[in-house]
Write a protein that holds these residues in place. Structure first.
Motif, PDB file in Angstrom:
ATOM      1  N   LEU A 279       6.540   3.866   3.914  1.00 20.98           N
ATOM      2  CA  LEU A 279       5.678   3.096   4.811  1.00 20.98           C
ATOM      3  C   LEU A 279       4.525   3.991   5.222  1.00 20.98           C
ATOM      4  N   TYR A 280       3.362   3.708   4.663  1.00 22.64           N
ATOM      5  CA  TYR A 280       2.180   4.524   4.923  1.00 22.64           C
ATOM      6  C   TYR A 280       1.209   3.746   5.806  1.00 22.64           C
ATOM      7  N   GLY A 281       0.826   4.355   6.909  1.00 25.77           N
ATOM      8  CA  GLY A 281      -0.140   3.748   7.820  1.00 25.77           C
ATOM      9  C   GLY A 281      -1.468   4.451   7.757  1.00 25.77           C
ATOM     10  N   ARG A 282      -1.559   5.588   8.459  1.00 21.01           N
ATOM     11  CA  ARG A 282      -2.820   6.329   8.492  1.00 21.01           C
ATOM     12  C   ARG A 282      -3.244   6.813   7.119  1.00 21.01           C
ATOM     13  N   LYS A 283      -2.291   7.152   6.267  1.00 23.14           N
ATOM     14  CA  LYS A 283      -2.643   7.630   4.935  1.00 23.14           C
ATOM     15  C   LYS A 283      -3.384   6.549   4.134  1.00 23.14           C
ATOM     16  N   ILE A 284      -2.979   5.303   4.283  1.00 21.67           N
ATOM     17  CA  ILE A 284      -3.688   4.209   3.619  1.00 21.67           C
ATOM     18  C   ILE A 284      -4.956   3.850   4.385  1.00 21.67           C
ATOM     19  N   ASN A 285      -4.821   3.702   5.697  1.00 20.16           N
ATOM     20  CA  ASN A 285      -5.942   3.195   6.482  1.00 20.16           C
ATOM     21  C   ASN A 285      -7.151   4.116   6.452  1.00 20.16           C
ATOM     22  N   ASN A 286      -6.921   5.421   6.328  1.00 25.27           N
ATOM     23  CA  ASN A 286      -8.031   6.365   6.320  1.00 25.27           C
ATOM     24  C   ASN A 286      -8.488   6.749   4.925  1.00 25.27           C
ATOM     25  N   ALA A 287      -7.930   6.096   3.910  1.00 21.11           N
ATOM     26  CA  ALA A 287      -8.370   6.361   2.542  1.00 21.11           C
ATOM     27  C   ALA A 287      -9.773   5.810   2.308  1.00 21.11           C
ATOM     28  N   GLU A 288     -10.499   6.449   1.411  1.00 17.19           N
ATOM     29  CA  GLU A 288     -11.866   6.013   1.111  1.00 17.19           C
ATOM     30  C   GLU A 288     -11.878   4.589   0.555  1.00 17.19           C
ATOM     31  N   ASN A 289     -10.915   4.275  -0.291  1.00 14.05           N
ATOM     32  CA  ASN A 289     -10.766   2.925  -0.829  1.00 14.05           C
ATOM     33  C   ASN A 289      -9.282   2.578  -0.791  1.00 14.05           C
ATOM     34  N   GLN A 290      -8.905   1.724   0.140  1.00 14.01           N
ATOM     35  CA  GLN A 290      -7.495   1.473   0.384  1.00 14.01           C
ATOM     36  C   GLN A 290      -6.789   0.839  -0.809  1.00 14.01           C
ATOM     37  N   LEU A 291      -7.442  -0.070  -1.478  1.00 14.43           N
ATOM     38  CA  LEU A 291      -6.774  -0.781  -2.562  1.00 14.43           C
ATOM     39  C   LEU A 291      -6.514   0.129  -3.751  1.00 14.43           C
ATOM     40  N   ALA A 292      -7.476   0.969  -4.092  1.00 14.78           N
ATOM     41  CA  ALA A 292      -7.253   1.929  -5.178  1.00 14.78           C
ATOM     42  C   ALA A 292      -6.158   2.917  -4.802  1.00 14.78           C
ATOM     43  N   PHE A 293      -6.169   3.375  -3.564  1.00  8.09           N
ATOM     44  CA  PHE A 293      -5.165   4.308  -3.068  1.00  8.09           C
ATOM     45  C   PHE A 293      -3.765   3.699  -3.199  1.00  8.09           C
ATOM     46  N   ILE A 294      -3.624   2.442  -2.799  1.00  8.02           N
ATOM     47  CA  ILE A 294      -2.334   1.754  -2.887  1.00  8.02           C
ATOM     48  C   ILE A 294      -1.878   1.626  -4.342  1.00  8.02           C
ATOM     49  N   GLU A 295      -2.805   1.303  -5.232  1.00  7.88           N
ATOM     50  CA  GLU A 295      -2.434   1.186  -6.646  1.00  7.88           C
ATOM     51  C   GLU A 295      -1.860   2.492  -7.176  1.00  7.88           C
ATOM     52  N   PHE A 296      -2.464   3.619  -6.777  1.00 13.14           N
ATOM     53  CA  PHE A 296      -1.955   4.898  -7.268  1.00 13.14           C
ATOM     54  C   PHE A 296      -0.594   5.237  -6.667  1.00 13.14           C
ATOM     55  N   LEU A 297      -0.328   4.821  -5.437  1.00  9.96           N
ATOM     56  CA  LEU A 297       1.017   4.992  -4.894  1.00  9.96           C
ATOM     57  C   LEU A 297       2.035   4.282  -5.782  1.00  9.96           C
ATOM     58  N   ARG A 298       1.690   3.082  -6.195  1.00 13.21           N
ATOM     59  CA  ARG A 298       2.597   2.327  -7.069  1.00 13.21           C
ATOM     60  C   ARG A 298       2.726   2.994  -8.434  1.00 13.21           C
ATOM     61  N   HIS A 299       1.614   3.482  -8.996  1.00 11.58           N
ATOM     62  CA  HIS A 299       1.680   4.172 -10.288  1.00 11.58           C
ATOM     63  C   HIS A 299       2.644   5.360 -10.221  1.00 11.58           C
ATOM     64  N   ILE A 300       2.599   6.100  -9.109  1.00  9.96           N
ATOM     65  CA  ILE A 300       3.414   7.309  -8.977  1.00  9.96           C
ATOM     66  C   ILE A 300       4.892   6.969  -8.932  1.00  9.96           C
ATOM     67  N   VAL A 301       5.295   6.002  -8.092  1.00 10.56           N
ATOM     68  CA  VAL A 301       6.726   5.687  -7.993  1.00 10.56           C
ATOM     69  C   VAL A 301       7.233   4.958  -9.231  1.00 10.56           C
ATOM     70  N   ASP A 302       6.334   4.346  -9.990  1.00 12.71           N
ATOM     71  CA  ASP A 302       6.734   3.736 -11.251  1.00 12.71           C
ATOM     72  C   ASP A 302       6.816   4.754 -12.377  1.00 12.71           C
ATOM     73  N   GLY A 303       6.469   6.021 -12.089  1.00  7.50           N
ATOM     74  CA  GLY A 303       6.571   7.072 -13.088  1.00  7.50           C
ATOM     75  C   GLY A 303       5.473   7.064 -14.121  1.00  7.50           C
ATOM     76  N   VAL A 304       4.377   6.381 -13.843  1.00  2.22           N
ATOM     77  CA  VAL A 304       3.281   6.273 -14.795  1.00  2.22           C
ATOM     78  C   VAL A 304       2.379   7.499 -14.758  1.00  2.22           C
ATOM     79  N   ILE A 305       2.279   8.141 -13.606  1.00  2.00           N
ATOM     80  CA  ILE A 305       1.318   9.222 -13.424  1.00  2.00           C
ATOM     81  C   ILE A 305       1.881  10.214 -12.408  1.00  2.00           C
ATOM     82  N   SER A 306       1.532  11.474 -12.567  1.00  2.00           N
ATOM     83  CA  SER A 306       1.985  12.502 -11.626  1.00  2.00           C
ATOM     84  C   SER A 306       1.061  12.537 -10.415  1.00  2.00           C
TER      85      SER A 306
END
Length: 387
Positions: A279-306
């Motif tokens: 559960l990310y609050g400030r880490k997402i909210n203060n990102a330069e682009n929230q939607l791109a940031f969220i996509e990369f969180l998903r990529h990481i836990v799906d094992g697609v990218i380090s």
């Protein structure tokens, strides 16, 4: 109503607690319950010093974009925002995302400007009414409760003080009883002690583990939280908690913003050592682009990218979108010490010229809940080729 990915993932995890690869991501947009007007974050112009807090309307528009994007599993909001987006606008009806509210707001998150309350021992308090979350008014009829949010975050902070900690436990008991009667689920957030020297620093992760086990030992299934939310305690303490009860699903909170590497490395490490929720609050909210940031969180836990690759790729996205990053890439690749309490990182307008206001929606939102694992992998790989 669309089947919720949260429910599907919880069921899958309980079917195979040790082998299941599902991971739940929540966007915590409930900061107005702590920071007040600072909650939405900053928006800055091109000139140094041209910064202001975003408005509540702008904050809620960011939440709408996250819902339309469809990558997270939960959006956590204040009850007032949930009323607007869930009950009035019905944005979650055709979404796989589950709406949730902050069900209590203990004193340690009273982190507004000038407040010294978070430095005092946490005391239980609850603003939100469960009926308001479920149907918008008190004394909901049974058939009305399904209209709104049926999930909430309940926070507790233990300070190794018998009187205050028992008060906290009694308040939690009362909440659970009301929630069970009204068909309202919850997840339990357990903060670190918020007063100095309550527990020695090296003992804190194990103090939290023991507090959780002790707090829930007398709670039957119907009253238990559907998962936990705790500060990331490191590999050893996390693995201990996960092994203690495989059906007590463990999630981690984000804490302060930090670098992009901080956020990406934390979710990777937590997943590796047994967490099944972030559960990310400030880490997402203060990102330069929230939607791109969220996509990369998903990529990481799906094992697609380090995590390291994700930071570089995220900066490539920012460059393509002409968004100025908060930090140069070499600095953003560094891991730093995070702040895990609300009171320790209250945002104020800094006037720095390296802040960006953009939180842009993707042109073609993807519903990950409708994809097979193979389709998700193909989608992620295709996106990465174009970064």
């Amino acid at each position: 109503m669309t089947v919720k990915s949260l429910d599907q993932k919880l069921a899958a995890i309980h079917r195979d607690p040790t082998g299941c690869k599902e991971f739940i991501i929540a966007d915590a947009k409930d900061a107005d319950m702590a920071f007040g007007m600072a909650a939405p974050g900053e928006i800055c112009g091109s000139n140094e010093g041209e910064c202001r807090f975003k408005t509540l309307a702008e904050y809620r528009e960011q939440i709408r974009q996250v819902i339309r994007q469809g990558v997270v599993d939960i959006v956590l909001m204040s009850a007032s925002t949930s009323e607007k987006l869930c009950l009035e606008e019905r944005l979650f009806e055709n979404s796989h995302i589950t709406p949730a509210i902050r069900a209590n707001d203990a004193s340690d998150i009273f982190a507004f400007r000038g407040s010294n309350i978070p430095s005092e021992p946490a005391y239980p308090f609850r603003t939100a009414q469960l009926d308001h979350a479920q149907c918008g008014h008190l004394d909901c009829e049974p058939g009305e409760r399904a209209a709104g949010a049926d999930l909430g975050l309940y926070s507790v902070t233990f300070n190794n003080d018998r009187t205050i900690d028992l008060t906290t436990l009694n308040a939690y008991n009362e909440f659970r009883a009301e929630a069970e009667r009204k068909g309202f689920r919850h997840f339990l957030e357990v903060f670190h002690p918020n007063i100095q020297d309550a527990v020695t620093a090296e003992t804190v992760p194990y103090f939290i583990n023991d507090v959780i086990a002790r707090t829930l030992a007398g709670v039957a299934t119907a009253g238990r939280p559907i998962f936990l939310k705790i500060p990331y305690p490191g590999p050893e303490a996390l693995e201990e908690l996960v092994a203690y009860d495989p059906h007590l699903i463990v999630g981690i909170l984000g804490g302060s913003s930090g670098t992009t590497r901080d956020a990406f490395q934390m979710i990777h490490d937590a997943h590796k050592h047994g967490a099944r929720v972030a559960l990310y609050g400030r880490k997402i909210n203060n990102a330069e682009n929230q939607l791109a940031f969220i996509e990369f969180l998903r990529h990481i836990v799906d094992g697609v990218i380090s995590p390291e690759e994700a930071v570089r790729a995220y900066h490539s996205v920012l460059e393509k979108l002409s968004i100025r990053p908060h930090r140069p890439l070499d600095q953003d690749m560094q891991e730093t010490a995070g702040v895990m309490s609300y009171g320790g990182d209250t945002p104020t307008p800094s006037g720095s010229s390296n802040q960006s206001s953009s939180s842009q929606a993707t042109s073609n939102p993807i519903d990950f809940a409708k994809m097979t694992s193979e389709e998700r992998l193909a989608y992620h790989m295709d996106r990465l080729k174009n970064l």
